[in-house]
Enzyme design. Structure first.
Site, mmCIF file in Angstrom:
data_model
loop_
_atom_site.group_PDB
_atom_site.id
_atom_site.type_symbol
_atom_site.label_atom_id
_atom_site.label_comp_id
_atom_site.label_asym_id
_atom_site.label_seq_id
_atom_site.Cartn_x
_atom_site.Cartn_y
_atom_site.Cartn_z
ATOM 1 N N LEU B 164 11.534 -2.319 -9.479
ATOM 2 C CA LEU B 164 10.593 -1.772 -8.512
ATOM 3 C C LEU B 164 9.868 -2.921 -7.832
ATOM 4 O O LEU B 164 9.311 -3.791 -8.499
ATOM 5 C CB LEU B 164 9.574 -0.860 -9.218
ATOM 6 N N THR B 189 6.414 0.164 0.687
ATOM 7 C CA THR B 189 5.490 -0.527 1.588
ATOM 8 C C THR B 189 4.683 0.512 2.345
ATOM 9 O O THR B 189 5.079 1.680 2.421
ATOM 10 C CB THR B 189 6.245 -1.432 2.582
ATOM 11 N N LEU B 190 3.557 0.082 2.895
ATOM 12 C CA LEU B 190 2.783 0.958 3.783
ATOM 13 C C LEU B 190 2.977 0.578 5.253
ATOM 14 O O LEU B 190 2.390 1.205 6.125
ATOM 15 C CB LEU B 190 1.293 0.877 3.433
ATOM 16 N N SER B 191 3.775 -0.446 5.533
ATOM 17 C CA SER B 191 3.955 -0.886 6.916
ATOM 18 C C SER B 191 5.219 -0.277 7.516
ATOM 19 O O SER B 191 6.334 -0.535 7.048
ATOM 20 C CB SER B 191 4.054 -2.421 6.958
ATOM 21 N N CYS B 358 -5.733 -21.487 6.191
ATOM 22 C CA CYS B 358 -5.348 -21.186 4.812
ATOM 23 C C CYS B 358 -4.579 -22.360 4.193
ATOM 24 O O CYS B 358 -4.701 -22.618 2.991
ATOM 25 C CB CYS B 358 -4.544 -19.897 4.741
#
Lengths: 394, 394
Positions: B164, B189-191, B358
């Site tokens: 998973l 995914t949420l995209s 970053c």
């Protein structure tokens, strides 16, 4: 007799025999491997709620005797305890304030017991901490050497570097690092017995020019960043939660920027620090390691971070410690007669339970062992560690 | 002009040029590598206390322009901020409640931006997370493949196992694991943008029988332990502190006893979660990752332990992420004209600062990257992981 036993107990099916003071016996299941000898009627009540520290206490005081292989005794005691509904404590243990005096006394209680007794069941180098079994098939002496080498590799020791060993015990790591990696080692301990034997061995191996061992509290370490690397093995369990920040601050201050700090120690199952194992944790605190406090891995890491140490590598050796303790316990069980000439009966009972019980505790995930490697970052925040850990396994 | 500048600023010696709206210039030190173009008189006040989020905001809104190589711009902005006495915030940021709706919106804001834009500066597999440079000399594509392989090795994937992947992005890991390790992968995914491209690539590579990707919230995962292994890469930064326990509970429930859970994610510098980098953390939260919350490593581990996951291996890839971001930022800087056709000017300014900033933040220890490997223990508390990590490096 059966009427005097808690009804829930009679319903259990465990390969366990109970033998009472009057000779009556009850077998809870077929083919019992273990017998509990209850020599005092007052202990019957204990069976209704058999916390492991209470069972251990009764054995240590002599009201309870145990017959059978010790690993089976431990497993069945835990199964009995679980089956009777005993749960882990829900609150952390009361903690005492740690200072130089209490720490010195607690260390003396355990480590000054008898060098000859520890020599009976440890490996020849007398390394009194979790061994490392690269394949799981090594004998104890091989696995302890592998552990010392694993630590030295994680520290990326180079000839001539200055290594500080906080809690150096009988000096096994200090001697190994000096001999095999050519470093200058300063070791400190609070145990006079350990220090005496460690110095003897350093001298006997002709390492006195490279290994310096001192009786010193970690709070008295020089804080001038004079060391290239710092290692601490099986020591931070004695520091106490309230002093963990102070402890890691001393390690941070002792090592130069860019240097490494490796902490090898036992960690607790629960993040909130409450004791484990249906009273087993309380048994350890009362009889084995007074004032010992096992932090959770997360607590150790938080405290290291607070002090500016950057955690780069963590490895659990939980099942390695189970195996190490099975070796130690097996060695002691095989030499009980000799042991009985070196320590008193009560101490021997405590140490027998402690070694076999901790083997069980590590295997069953009550306690853990984590090696935590951290770097004191350079001024710009970076470091010069290797890009991968492959060098540990070449 | 100099009379209008904060006096402390005039005393600094930095290779930085300030250029005002009226053409006046001030060089703070010799040979300035960077110019700050202050196009709005109202921004002069900003220079008295140049928090990095305030500088970033002025740049994004257009009142401030930046000339010079972006890494130098970032470094000098931070030096300016530090020299003027700007400190990290002392209190954690206000946090919003995370639910399915807020999480979906936050994910869409960042990841549904434009697949073509991300393809401009990511590697060909579009792996949008920290790469792994085994020797520090690899190119980005090689390092991303090495990362995928490192993850698969840590998971000890065996052919036919069910994996998973929580937060599967463009499916780079799912495809790699199916192709190279022969496992059955479920990715969520949420995209919607990521899912569409990920499915295209799965189909194009003929992996549809081994890779199944779904638009799904982690709270909707089946909790029946059907997976042998669970991996989550660059996702738990979006979960929110209050939901971390829930999140790890879902991972625990998804994996069978004895199975492994590998969480790869960015962690914060401070155990208490307060933002880092003199306002840089606040910039990320406001413009780049709305509702993002970076846990400290200790918080992540505590939450995993609370849910029953036994942490066995932690590796910091902090400087790997600095290097990864230097590649990404360099790629974007080299293709600014193309990028400007794919996203609006404000978005481009945000992403330019975010990538270069970053890179700087990882190198300077403001943020970290930790791979945390844990096992869901077997019923007796043990597990069957290899005794050593040597297999990761064969």
């Amino acid at each position: 007799m059966q009427a005097t036993l808690p009804p829930a107990l009679r319903a259990l099916r465990l390969p366990l025999r109970l033998r009472l003071w009057d000779g009556q016996q009850l077998e809870l299941g077929p083919d019992p491997r273990v017998t509990l000898d209850i020599k005092d009627p007052a202990l019957l009540a204990l069976l209704a709620s058999p916390r492991l520290d209470a069972l251990a206490g009764a054995y240590i005081d002599g009201g309870l005797d145990l017959q059978g292989p010790l690993p089976d005794v431990i497993a069945l005691a835990d199964q009995l305890s679980a089956a009777m509904g005993v749960a882990d404590s829900t609150a952390p243990e009361a903690r005492v304030a740690h200072d130089r005096q209490t720490d010195a006394e607690a260390i003396a209680y355990h480590y000054d017991l008898s060098n000859a007794f520890y020599a009976l069941w440890l490996d020849p180098e007398m390394v009194y901490s979790c061994a490392y079994f690269p394949t799981g098939t090594e004998d104890l002496a091989t696995a302890q050497r592998a552990k010392l080498d694993h630590l030295c590799r994680k520290l990326r020791l180079q000839p001539g570097e200055r290594l500080l060993d906080v809690g150096c015990g009988w000096g096994g790591l200090a001697r190994f690092a000096a001999r095999e990696y050519g470093v200058q080692v300063t070791g400190i301990t609070l145990s006079r017995q350990q220090l005496a034997l460690a110095r003897e061995r350093v001298d006997a191996e002709g390492l006195a020019d490279r290994v310096s061992l001192e009786l010193m509290d970690y709070r008295d370490l020089p804080g001038d960043g004079r060391f290239d690397k710092v290692v601490s093995v099986g020591m931070f369990e004695h520091v106490g939660h309230a002093n963990l920040g102070l402890y890691f601050r001393h390690l941070f201050d002792a090592v130069q920027p860019g240097g490494l700090v490796l902490n090898h120690g036992i960690t607790s199952r629960y993040p909130d620090g409450r004791p484990v194992g249906r009273g087993a944790g309380e048994f350890i605190g009362r009889y084995v390691f007074p004032h010992g406090e096992l932090p959770h891995l997360s607590t150790a890491i938080a405290q290291m971070s607070e002090q500016g140490l950057d955690v780069v590598d963590v490895e659990s050796l939980r099942l390695h410690y189970a195996r190490t303790l099975e070796f130690w316990s097996g060695n002691l069980e095989a030499r009980l007669a000799e042991a009985a000439r070196l320590v008193d009966e009560k101490t021997l009972r405590i140490w027998r339970l402690y070694l076999a019980g901790c083997a069980y505790g590590f295997r069953h995930n009550w306690i853990n062992l984590h090696q935590i490697l951290a770097v004191r970052p350079l001024a710009d925040g970076s470091h010069r560690l290797p890009w991968s850990r492959a060098d540990l396994y070449v």
